[in-house]
Design an enzyme around this catalytic site. Structure first.
Site, PDB file in Angstrom:
ATOM      1  CD  GLU A   1      -9.088   7.359 -44.359  1.00 44.71           C
ATOM      2  OE1 GLU A   1      -8.488   7.699 -43.336  1.00 44.71           O
ATOM      3  OE2 GLU A   1     -10.318   7.517 -44.536  1.00 44.71           O
TER       4      GLU A   1
ATOM      5  CG  HIS B   1      -8.788  10.746 -41.814  1.00 44.89           C
ATOM      6  ND1 HIS B   1      -9.097   9.437 -41.593  1.00 44.89           N
ATOM      7  CD2 HIS B   1      -9.220  11.404 -40.705  1.00 44.89           C
ATOM      8  CE1 HIS B   1      -9.687   9.300 -40.412  1.00 44.89           C
ATOM      9  NE2 HIS B   1      -9.765  10.489 -39.859  1.00 44.89           N
TER      10      HIS B   1
ATOM     11  N   GLY C   1     -23.977  14.041 -32.640  1.00 44.62           N
ATOM     12  CA  GLY C   1     -23.293  14.188 -31.345  1.00 44.62           C
ATOM     13  C   GLY C   1     -22.619  15.554 -31.350  1.00 44.62           C
ATOM     14  NE  ARG C   2     -18.060  15.163 -27.555  1.00 48.25           N
ATOM     15  CZ  ARG C   2     -17.847  14.466 -26.441  1.00 48.25           C
ATOM     16  NH1 ARG C   2     -17.890  15.063 -25.276  1.00 48.25           N
ATOM     17  NH2 ARG C   2     -17.551  13.188 -26.497  1.00 48.25           N
ATOM     18  CB  ILE C   3     -18.522  16.193 -34.913  1.00 48.15           C
ATOM     19  CG1 ILE C   3     -17.270  15.891 -34.074  1.00 48.15           C
ATOM     20  CG2 ILE C   3     -18.124  16.697 -36.305  1.00 48.15           C
ATOM     21  CD1 ILE C   3     -16.391  14.760 -34.591  1.00 48.15           C
TER      22      ILE C   3
ATOM     23  NE  ARG D   1     -28.024   2.309 -31.252  1.00 47.86           N
ATOM     24  CZ  ARG D   1     -26.835   2.258 -30.669  1.00 47.86           C
ATOM     25  NH1 ARG D   1     -26.699   2.575 -29.413  1.00 47.86           N
ATOM     26  NH2 ARG D   1     -25.784   1.883 -31.343  1.00 47.86           N
TER      27      ARG D   1
ATOM     28  NE  ARG E   1     -12.421   6.181 -37.603  1.00 46.02           N
ATOM     29  CZ  ARG E   1     -11.996   7.367 -37.129  1.00 46.02           C
ATOM     30  NH1 ARG E   1     -12.148   8.463 -37.840  1.00 46.02           N
ATOM     31  NH2 ARG E   1     -11.390   7.442 -35.961  1.00 46.02           N
TER      32      ARG E   1
ATOM     33  CB  THR F   1     -16.072  14.608 -41.746  1.00 51.46           C
ATOM     34  OG1 THR F   1     -17.241  14.738 -40.932  1.00 51.46           O
ATOM     35  CG2 THR F   1     -16.099  15.624 -42.862  1.00 51.46           C
TER      36      THR F   1
HETATM   37  C1  DGY Z   1     -10.401  10.998 -34.890  1.00 50.82           C
HETATM   38  O1  DGY Z   1     -10.049  11.738 -33.971  1.00 50.82           O
HETATM   39  O2  DGY Z   1     -11.058   9.966 -34.693  1.00 50.82           O
HETATM   40  C2  DGY Z   1      -9.981  11.383 -36.263  1.00 50.82           C
HETATM   41  O3  DGY Z   1     -10.745  10.783 -37.245  1.00 50.82           O
HETATM   42  C3  DGY Z   1      -8.524  11.049 -36.471  1.00 50.82           C
HETATM   43  O4  DGY Z   1      -8.405   9.669 -36.619  1.00 50.82           O
END
Ligand code: DGY
Length: 325
Positions: free
Chosen positions: A266, A285, A154-156, A177, A237, A235
């Site tokens: 976590e 995190h 996606g964006r990240i 998907r 979850r 990065t």
């Molecule tokens: C988010 O923006 O979802 C980061 O993981 C901070 O929880």
């Protein structure tokens, strides 16, 4: 009307509410609110500004159905029962977009750290282990030309893929998907099956949402299909990977190493064996933790809350179906 903020935030953020005639209350203790405390403070408020890992489940939502808006200061909303919020008519806001580049930069940082064992080398100097130059010691691996695999582009993931192409000329494959046409067109990314992603990635970076479908999808079985030289980056979850299986995969040479900004569970315990492994880098995190990005996230959260209190549509709403009711 009153807004409850679940962490201490800069004065300018509270000021943004008071300037519009809203009151604020803030949780100032350095611990998470208990579910009972969250309900108690939310009951005294009209809007909830949720920072941190508050669980917004069905029982909270039923108790606090009076809330006009809940705005998360995060892009992820896996701790919210979104269908329940929609059923109860509560709009949920989040902060997409503003943190994509910063979070991708964290994945990039972890990838380089693991490839060159950078955090480990730092710890070795602290332990007094920098003695003489041995040309075959402290060797890392090259990133140039290696294949970047993205689980959940996606964006990240797009931002990470862009950096990897520019910096290291890395071909990009991804598993989603649906297709990401922009990534295919602009970055030459190729969509592959999950199995192919596992087998072909030199760096496998996870950017998917946490859901029942993705929970612990990276486990003993999936690690066993990866290259023995592969680097796993998470990065997104922590619950997307099974941490004992990851440790074992690295210990047994099933994969080369891992860079984690999120752990399972976590926060991570300080005696987590992963922390002492040469080809592992772990961060607490901090994906979006820059001054600039955190301010932008808080400003979006303010905008979402103010819109909700004024009965306007949230600029960034996770459950827009709420307006169809
Ligand atoms: C988010 O923006 O979802 C980061 O993981 C901070 O929880």
């Amino acid at each position: 009307m009153k807004v409850f903020i679940t962490r201490q935030v800069p004065p300018v953020i509270k000021q943004a509410f008071t300037d519009q005639g809203f009151q604020t209350a803030e949780w100032t203790e350095r611990r998470n609110l208990t579910p009972e405390e969250l309900i108690r403070y939310a009951k005294e408020s009209d809007g909830l500004f949720s920072v941190g890992s508050n669980r917004i489940d069905r029982s909270f939502l039923q108790e606090c159905r009076h809330l006009k808006v809940i705005a998360l200061c995060s892009v992820g909303y896996d701790r919210v029962d979104v269908p329940a919020a929609t059923e109860l008519g509560i709009p949920i806001g989040n902060t997409p977009g503003v943190l994509s580049k910063t979070t991708a930069d964290t994945a990039f940082l972890l990838m380089q750290n693991v490839a060159r064992k950078a955090l480990h080398m730092h710890k070795e100097i602290l332990r007094g282990n920098w003695d003489f130059f041995d040309p075959m010691a402290n060797l890392g691996v090259e990133l140039t030309g290696k294949t970047l695999g993205i689980y959940g582009l996606g964006r990240i993931g797009f931002e990470l893929a862009k950096s990897c192409r520019l910096a290291f000329d890395m071909p990009v494959i991804y598993h989603n998907r649906g297709r990401n046409e922009q990534a295919e067109k602009e970055l030459g990314a190729r969509r592959v099956s999950f199995d192919e992603l596992l087998r072909q990635s030199d760096i496998l970076s996870v950017h998917a949402n946490l859901s029942d479908e993705t929970r612990e999808v990276f486990n003993r079985d999936t690690f066993s299909k990866m290259k023995s030289s592969a680097i796993f980056i998470n990065t997104a979850r922590g619950q997307l990977h099974r941490e004992d299986d990851l440790r074992q995969a690295i210990e047994t040479g099933t994969i080369w190493g891992a860079g984690l900004d999120v752990t399972n569970p976590e926060p991570s315990a300080s005696d987590n064996p992963l922390l002492d492994m040469p080809t592992v880098a772990v961060l607490p995190h901090i994906g979006s933790a820059t001054v600039e990005t955190r301010m932008k996230m808080m400003q979006l959260t303010v905008a979402n809350i103010i819109a909700g209190l004024r009965d306007e549509k949230l600029p960034h709403c996770v459950n827009p179906e709420v307006y169809l009711r």
